[in-house]
Motif scaffolding. Structure first.
Motif, PDB file in Angstrom:
ATOM      1  N   UNK A  68       0.862  -1.188   0.000  1.00 36.68           N
ATOM      2  CA  UNK A  68       0.000   0.000   0.000  1.00 36.68           C
ATOM      3  C   UNK A  68       0.895   1.234   0.000  1.00 36.68           C
ATOM      4  N   UNK A 108      -3.227   6.108   4.504  1.00 39.05           N
ATOM      5  CA  UNK A 108      -3.385   5.549   5.846  1.00 39.05           C
ATOM      6  C   UNK A 108      -4.180   4.251   5.753  1.00 39.05           C
ATOM      7  N   UNK A 109      -3.570   3.178   6.246  1.00 41.37           N
ATOM      8  CA  UNK A 109      -4.226   1.874   6.183  1.00 41.37           C
ATOM      9  C   UNK A 109      -5.382   1.815   7.170  1.00 41.37           C
ATOM     10  N   UNK A 147      11.692   1.002   1.147  1.00 40.52           N
ATOM     11  CA  UNK A 147      13.022   0.461   1.484  1.00 40.52           C
ATOM     12  C   UNK A 147      13.560  -0.407   0.341  1.00 40.52           C
ATOM     13  N   UNK A 172      14.973  -3.060   4.588  1.00 40.54           N
ATOM     14  CA  UNK A 172      15.065  -3.597   5.959  1.00 40.54           C
ATOM     15  C   UNK A 172      13.708  -4.101   6.438  1.00 40.54           C
ATOM     16  N   UNK A 173      12.644  -3.507   5.943  1.00 37.82           N
ATOM     17  CA  UNK A 173      11.320  -4.013   6.280  1.00 37.82           C
ATOM     18  C   UNK A 173      10.349  -3.544   5.217  1.00 37.82           C
ATOM     19  N   UNK A 211       6.695  -1.884   4.500  1.00 38.18           N
ATOM     20  CA  UNK A 211       5.901  -0.980   5.328  1.00 38.18           C
ATOM     21  C   UNK A 211       4.457  -1.452   5.493  1.00 38.18           C
ATOM     22  N   UNK A 212       4.162  -2.688   5.073  1.00 37.34           N
ATOM     23  CA  UNK A 212       2.820  -3.208   5.375  1.00 37.34           C
ATOM     24  C   UNK A 212       2.863  -4.065   6.648  1.00 37.34           C
ATOM     25  N   UNK A 213       3.599  -5.185   6.623  1.00 44.26           N
ATOM     26  CA  UNK A 213       3.629  -6.004   7.846  1.00 44.26           C
ATOM     27  C   UNK A 213       4.722  -5.568   8.823  1.00 44.26           C
ATOM     28  N   UNK A 214       5.606  -4.661   8.396  1.00 44.84           N
ATOM     29  CA  UNK A 214       6.656  -4.130   9.278  1.00 44.84           C
ATOM     30  C   UNK A 214       7.422  -5.221  10.026  1.00 44.84           C
ATOM     31  N   UNK A 215       7.636  -6.385   9.398  1.00 47.69           N
ATOM     32  CA  UNK A 215       8.241  -7.494  10.134  1.00 47.69           C
ATOM     33  C   UNK A 215       9.747  -7.308  10.348  1.00 47.69           C
ATOM     34  N   UNK A 216      10.453  -6.792   9.344  1.00 49.81           N
ATOM     35  CA  UNK A 216      11.906  -6.646   9.464  1.00 49.81           C
ATOM     36  C   UNK A 216      12.559  -8.002   9.757  1.00 49.81           C
ATOM     37  N   UNK A 252       7.352 -10.044  15.386  1.00 52.04           N
ATOM     38  CA  UNK A 252       8.112  -8.812  15.623  1.00 52.04           C
ATOM     39  C   UNK A 252       7.285  -7.807  16.408  1.00 52.04           C
ATOM     40  N   UNK A 280       0.513  -7.113  17.679  1.00 46.81           N
ATOM     41  CA  UNK A 280       1.661  -6.370  17.133  1.00 46.81           C
ATOM     42  C   UNK A 280       1.170  -5.318  16.142  1.00 46.81           C
ATOM     43  N   UNK A 338       1.506  -1.693   9.436  1.00 45.26           N
ATOM     44  CA  UNK A 338       1.208  -0.464   8.712  1.00 45.26           C
ATOM     45  C   UNK A 338       1.562   0.772   9.535  1.00 45.26           C
TER      46      UNK A 338
END
Lengths: 249, 317
Positions: free
Chosen positions: A11, A16-17, A38, A117-118, A120-125, B115, B128, B131
């Protein structure tokens, strides 16, 4: 030297989600999707290494349904030489993506994998680090600077207190932070040319990877909201409130 | 089955335990189970005694030696992996170091990882943010070994000390590996300021500051007066007003001080995700409609070039 750059379509970062009303997922229908910022930085880093004569080929890769080909077209327009699409309609979690990447790395034999590095949807990194583990390669996350050497790469990485420089044996995995570079924009002629370039298609089955999701998302919701505060009219009032009401100073 | 929990904690630059271990203890308490603490570093002497007196734990595992001094992901995995399957849960703080090694361990053990945990619903269900923090996901992890990084600001620290120290098990220090080596470190001078993670007060600046000179000249004296750490929005970091390691937000640091003062920060969702659990938030911004005011307890609308020096001067009195 070949560089593999995995990219994800997410997205657009300006949107804004929102959670679907029934909490079953994130509402994405009809919204603008873009390359993960990223990943754009990762792609830019790879293209610059090629432009500097330090790399010979930049291969972009994306995993997911047919729509992810859009992201690959963008990558081609930005300067990737080739594009690989791992076609899957299953929800792909970081460990599954890392395994797909591992299988592709074993076919393509790149010297460097550069990822965001991650996403920006699941931000898992997680994916870059997982890939490095599966390949038993060294890893440098949050890269702010990349310096190629003979059989090695030096990476300045962002840490909590400043930066540190890691020297990795090649091949290696690098994940990108914000300050590594400012990605270019695709030019119109390049966008047009990218439309005609072939995208090679692979499947998890061909790669011998099981991609079934391990984690189950039970529900998504908006986070708890802070109650709205007040506006004060002067520095004096602010200080009085902070002292007497909030008692923080 | 009884949960067996391992908390892996890094040490502060002074060699002492970081206060974040107390938040990890709180997360462990929510999980319920026997809890061990693993400390690691080049020299863990000071932290070891502190760790032995933490409340609610069974033992301390001590990984001390030269190959652990740099906190490399490859080394930390070599340290933790031989023990991993003795536990049902392994937790570490979602710091730059934790985010670096934990996913590597997860892949080596072939388990999914969670995470940035901000909530524990049960021993397999966690909350967690995704977004940029605009959505919270509730996630069930069926793995027999649950690996997670914890956003420590979401767990108020467990207080207290035990009087009798718990036993220590010394771990073998992993042999050096050629994959990666640290060749230099550059720590940003904090000029005697507290660190962002531990500061009681944080003063943060955004695009509205206009320049790196303004950032330091306006925020520096205010931070000094409040004994505050300096932070910044991503916009301020992108524009070069502030170093990247003070960036507050979903992709930077997450802070929750007693007092957070946002100056010239509009309040993008990714910034709010990094500070909105602060106890008291103050915003100073010229735009009365800036989203930051929606989360600020106290908002002051006006020219920060006048208001910030006025605030600093008033505090000096």
């Amino acid at each position: 030297m070949k560089i593999l750059v995995p990219v994800k379509r997410v997205l657009d970062y300006n949107i804004k989600a929102r959670a679907k009303a029934d909490g079953s997922g994130v509402a994405l229908a009809g919204l603008k999707m873009s390359l993960n910022p990223f990943d754009e930085i990762a792609l830019e880093a790879a293209i610059r290494l090629k432009e500097a004569g330090l790399a010979t080929e930049v291969v972009a890769l994306s995993c997911g349904d047919a729509m992810v080909q859009e992201g690959l077209r963008t990558a081609l327009a930005l300067g990737a030489d080739r594009a690989l699409w791992v076609s899957s309609t299953t929800e792909l979690q970081p460990l599954a993506v890392a395994k797909l990447l591992q299988a592709v790395v074993l076919r393509e034999m790149p010297t460097l994998v550069i990822c965001g590095k991650q996403a920006i949807d699941d931000d898992a990194n997680q994916t870059g680090q997982m890939l490095a583990a599966l390949l038993n390669w060294g890893q440098a996350t949050n890269a702010a600077e990349i310096q190629m050497g003979e059989g090695r790469v030096d990476v300045v990485r962002e840490t909590d207190g400043g930066t540190e420089t890691l020297r990795l044996l090649l091949p290696a995995v690098i994940t990108t932070d914000l300050r590594l570079n400012e990605p270019r924009y695709a030019t119109l002629p390049n966008i047009m040319k990218a439309r005609k370039k072939p995208i090679e298609t692979l499947t998890p089955e061909e790669l011998g990877v099981t991609v079934e999701p391990r984690l189950k998302t039970l529900r998504v919701q908006e986070p708890p909201q802070r109650p709205a505060g007040i506006k004060v009219d002067s520095v004096a009032t602010l200080l009085a409130r902070l002292k007497n009401e909030a008692k923080v100073i | 089955m009884e949960n067996r929990i391992l908390l892996v904690t890094e040490l502060g630059p002074d060699g002492h335990l970081k206060s974040s271990i107390r938040s990890l203890l709180a997360a462990a308490k929510a999980l319920k189970g026997d809890t061990d603490v693993l400390i690691w570093g080049g020299d863990t002497t000071s932290a070891l005694v502190e760790a032995q007196h933490l409340p609610g734990i069974h033992r301390v595992l001590n990984g001390s030696g030269a190959t652990l001094a740099e906190g490399l992901a490859e080394m930390l995995c070599a340290l933790v992996r031989p023990l991993a399957r003795q536990y049902t849960h392994i937790l570490t703080a979602a710091t730059a170091i934790g985010k670096n090694w934990m996913p590597r361990l997860a892949a080596l053990e072939d388990v999914a990882m969670i995470s940035d945990v901000v909530g524990v619903e049960s021993s397999d269900t966690f909350i967690r943010p995704i977004y940029a923090g605009s959505i919270w996901a509730t996630v069930c992890c069926p793995e027999s070994l649950k690996l997670m990084t914890v956003r420590t600001t979401a767990f108020p620290g467990v207080e207290g000390e035990r009087t009798e120290p718990v036993p220590v098990e010394n771990l073998p220090c992993p042999a050096a590996m050629p994959l990666s080596t640290r060749i230099s470190v550059h720590t940003h001078a904090q000029e005697g300021r507290p660190s962002l993670e531990n500061a009681r007060v944080v003063v943060s600046g955004g695009r509205g500051l206009g320049s790196a000179e303004h950032y330091e000249a306006l925020l520096g004296p205010l931070a000094e007066e409040l004994n505050a750490a300096l932070g910044a929005s991503r916009a301020a970091v992108d524009l070069g007003y502030a170093p990247n390691d003070v960036q507050v937000g979903q992709t930077g640091k997450v802070v929750a001080p007693d007092l957070y003062i946002a100056i010239g920060i509009s309040g993008a969702i990714q910034h709010l995700a990094g500070m909105q659990t602060s106890r008291v938030i103050v915003a100073i911004n010229k735009d009365p409609d800036a989203p930051i005011f929606a989360v600020a307890d106290y908002g002051l609308v006006g020219d920060l070039n006048l208001l910030v020096p006025e605030l600093t001067a008033a505090l000096q009195k």
